[in-house]
Design an enzyme around this catalytic site. Structure first.
Site, PDB file in Angstrom:
ATOM      1  CB  CYS A  79     -13.187  76.868 -16.297  1.00 38.80           C
ATOM      2  SG  CYS A  79     -14.916  77.018 -15.795  1.00 38.80           S
ATOM      3  CG  HIS A 166     -11.831  74.929 -11.946  1.00 38.61           C
ATOM      4  ND1 HIS A 166     -11.133  76.090 -12.223  1.00 38.61           N
ATOM      5  CD2 HIS A 166     -13.126  75.204 -12.174  1.00 38.61           C
ATOM      6  CE1 HIS A 166     -11.978  77.031 -12.605  1.00 38.61           C
ATOM      7  NE2 HIS A 166     -13.201  76.521 -12.585  1.00 38.61           N
ATOM      8  CD  GLU A 168      -7.804  75.281 -11.146  1.00 34.77           C
ATOM      9  OE1 GLU A 168      -8.578  76.259 -11.221  1.00 34.77           O
ATOM     10  OE2 GLU A 168      -7.691  74.421 -12.050  1.00 34.77           O
ATOM     11  CB  SER A 220       8.308  91.997  11.325  1.00 36.82           C
ATOM     12  OG  SER A 220       8.251  90.800  10.555  1.00 36.82           O
ATOM     13  N   GLY A 221      10.603  89.902  12.686  1.00 32.54           N
ATOM     14  CA  GLY A 221      10.621  88.613  13.369  1.00 32.54           C
ATOM     15  C   GLY A 221       9.827  87.560  12.632  1.00 32.54           C
ATOM     16  N   GLY A 222       9.112  87.966  11.564  1.00 29.19           N
ATOM     17  CA  GLY A 222       8.310  87.044  10.779  1.00 29.19           C
ATOM     18  C   GLY A 222       9.109  86.335   9.704  1.00 29.19           C
ATOM     19  CB  VAL A 223       8.181  83.417   7.579  1.00 32.02           C
ATOM     20  CG1 VAL A 223       8.838  82.586   6.484  1.00 32.02           C
ATOM     21  CG2 VAL A 223       7.761  82.538   8.740  1.00 32.02           C
ATOM     22  CG  ASP A 224       6.606  86.663   4.255  1.00 28.52           C
ATOM     23  OD1 ASP A 224       6.826  85.448   4.100  1.00 28.52           O
ATOM     24  OD2 ASP A 224       5.467  87.152   4.241  1.00 28.52           O
ATOM     25  CB  SER A 225      10.879  90.758   7.227  1.00 23.52           C
ATOM     26  OG  SER A 225      10.822  90.265   8.548  1.00 23.52           O
ATOM     27  CB  THR A 226      13.395  86.223   8.939  1.00 22.03           C
ATOM     28  OG1 THR A 226      12.766  86.916  10.025  1.00 22.03           O
ATOM     29  CG2 THR A 226      14.657  85.553   9.436  1.00 22.03           C
TER      30      THR A 226
END
Length: 508
Positions: A79, A166, A168, A220-226
């Site tokens: 583009c 585009h 994508e 935190s119990g979340g995906v990223d930090s775990t």
């Protein structure tokens, strides 16, 4: 990383989507602003120029020196990127008589490596106000639509291409094939960047970087930090010190269940019961931003206090992921603040810790893939996003322990109901809001005047946009009945049918 594709960002809303499509082909790529181009090293196998909200005809619009890439690595302009190639190399770009947005049928009739394996007539997605009206003699037109004569081109004698659509977005039906033709066939990438290879290389890198140093990390119990903690744990074992703070604003029984999960994973973790402290700093606060800031400061105070109990800590581990990094160095700067980020941000300078962020090159779906490679519990990997301030921003108005207990009970019935009925994995995020109003009701033969709760469930890919989840009516009826019958103090349940935009996912 042994090889990669460099994506130069000119401010397009679709730039991250280009990166996601390339990553889906098991090829590593990085996004860099057009004005912060890294050194073109041998591991960079190709360059993609993104779209942009700007016009190449505008004074001060984004520019790059094409000599940095042309003839050295394959180059694809998308583009605005294609228009910039044409404009800077002697072609002409004009404002379209009719702005070109939406579906169009691309026709290509000449052999080209870029459009090889693509159907002779295929649907693509246009999104531009300018168009290329003429190109230099060295440009060979390889694709057109009814309204765009130069829909795709190739500069003869070099591996430089441009497309004014585009590839994508999913509306470009064979867009992924076009990107694959570029990054695999033209750039020669090996497609060997997988979750397993990422885990192997990242753990080796962490071992080399951290050595025998100690790392402290808030979970935190979340995906990223775990997932981030698991990678660091695999590298340095007990030298990783994890801290899980109970701020009194978690879901019902979440503190105990998540802490148990972490212990089962073998993490060196300490749970900290700080409910009373958080309730104290929140007392009387009703403004959402004031609540967020109070929670953020309280968390830092508690975390700092606990971190100082560990001797000789050198590093702070964080679960930062790639969209956070991209946003912080975006072409137009960080987005306007709608509300403070749900997750607590950086720590104060006085902590003097070096930062380690093992996930800062990954998108959320890639983080989950890495977690599965590490064999982490599916209950954590599939967990819905949950705001850092927790239930404090789902209780509209001031926070009390009584209100938290009511909302925890309501939320538990809703979330457990989604899981029991097999609906949980179809929803991006769900939760309940405690509203600052009361409603007249009838229970038995008596008049009641009690609280109202709103249920919220949305579907999304990345949380940037979201649609309200069309949950079955019978399910909503059952959940409503159960909440009203079992949670004392609630006599009315409503369901939020607002999409994002214009509404945000959380109410505060």
């Amino acid at each position: 990383m042994s090889e990669q594709i460099l994506i130069l960002d000119f401010g397009s809303q679709f730039t991250q989507l280009i990166a996601r499509r390339v990553r889906e082909l098991n090829i590593y790529c990085e996004i860099h602003p057009f004005n912060k181009i890294p050194e073109i090293t041998p591991d960079i196998k190709g360059v993609i120029l993104s779209g942009s909200p700007y016009s190449v005809r505008d004074e001060g619009s984004p520019r790059v020196d094409m000599g940095l890439f042309r003839g050295k690595v394959p180059l694809l302009g998308v583009c605005y990127g294609a228009q910039l190639l044409a404009h800077t190399l002697g072609g002409e770009v004009k404002a379209s008589k009719h702005r070109e947005y939406g579906r169009a049928m691309l026709t290509h009739h000449s052999h080209s490596a870029l459009l090889d394996t693509v159907s002779p007539i295929t649907q693509v997605w246009m999104s531009h106000g300018d168009t290329i009206v003429s190109v230099p003699e060295s440009f060979k037109i390889i694709g057109e639509t009814d309204s765009v004569k130069v829909a795709a081109f190739h500069i003869e004698g070099e591996q430089t291409y441009g497309i004014q659509f585009h590839p994508e977005v999913t509306h470009s039906v064979e867009g992924k094939n076009i990107l694959k033709n570029f990054v695999v066939d033209i750039c020669g990438c090996a497609q060997d960047w997988t979750a397993a290879s990422f885990v192997e290389s990242t753990i080796a890198d962490l071992k080399a970087r951290l050595g025998n140093d100690k790392v402290v990390m808030a979970l935190s119990g979340g995906v990223d930090s775990t997932v981030a903690a698991s990678l660091v744990h695999h590298a340095i074992g007990k030298n990783l010190y994890c801290i899980f703070v109970d701020n009194g604003l978690l879901r019902k029984d979440e503190y105990e269940s998540v802490l148990h999960s972490y212990l089962d994973m073998g993490l060196n973790i300490k749970g900290v019961d700080a409910k009373a402290h958080f309730y104290g700093v929140l007392a009387g606060l009703t403004d959402p931003e004031a609540k967020r800031k109070a929670i953020g400061k309280a968390f830092i105070d508690i975390f700092d206090q606990e971190a100082h109990l560990i001797e000789d800590v050198k590093w702070l581990g964080q679960g930062t992921i790639y969209p956070d990094v991209i946003e912080s160095v975006s072409v137009k700067g960080p987005s306007a603040t709608i509300k403070s980020h749900h997750n607590v941000g950086g720590l104060p300078d006085y902590m003097k810790l070096k930062i380690v962020e093992p996930l800062n090159t990954l998108f959320k779906d890639e983080v989950r893939a890495v977690g599965r490679t590490l064999e982490l519990p599916e209950a954590i990997l599939k967990r819905h996003p949950f705001p850092g301030p927790g239930l404090a921003i789902r209780i509209l108005g001031d926070i009390t322990a009584e209100k938290v207990a009511i909302l925890q009970d309501v939320d538990a019935i809703f979330i457990n109901g989604l899981k029991t009925r097999g609906l949980y994995d179809q929803v991006w995020q769900a939760g309940a809001m405690l509203l600052p109003i009361q409603s007249v009701g009838v229970m038995g033969d008596e008049r009641t005047y009690e609280r109202v709760v709103a249920l919220r469930a949305v579907t999304s890919v990345d949380g940037m946009t979201a649609d309200w989840a069309h949950l079955p009516y019978d399910f909503l009826a059952d959940v409503s009945n159960e909440i009203i019958n079992r949670v004392k103090g609630v006599n009315r349940v409503v369901y939020d049918i607002s999409s994002k935009p214009p509404a945000t996912i959380e109410w505060e």
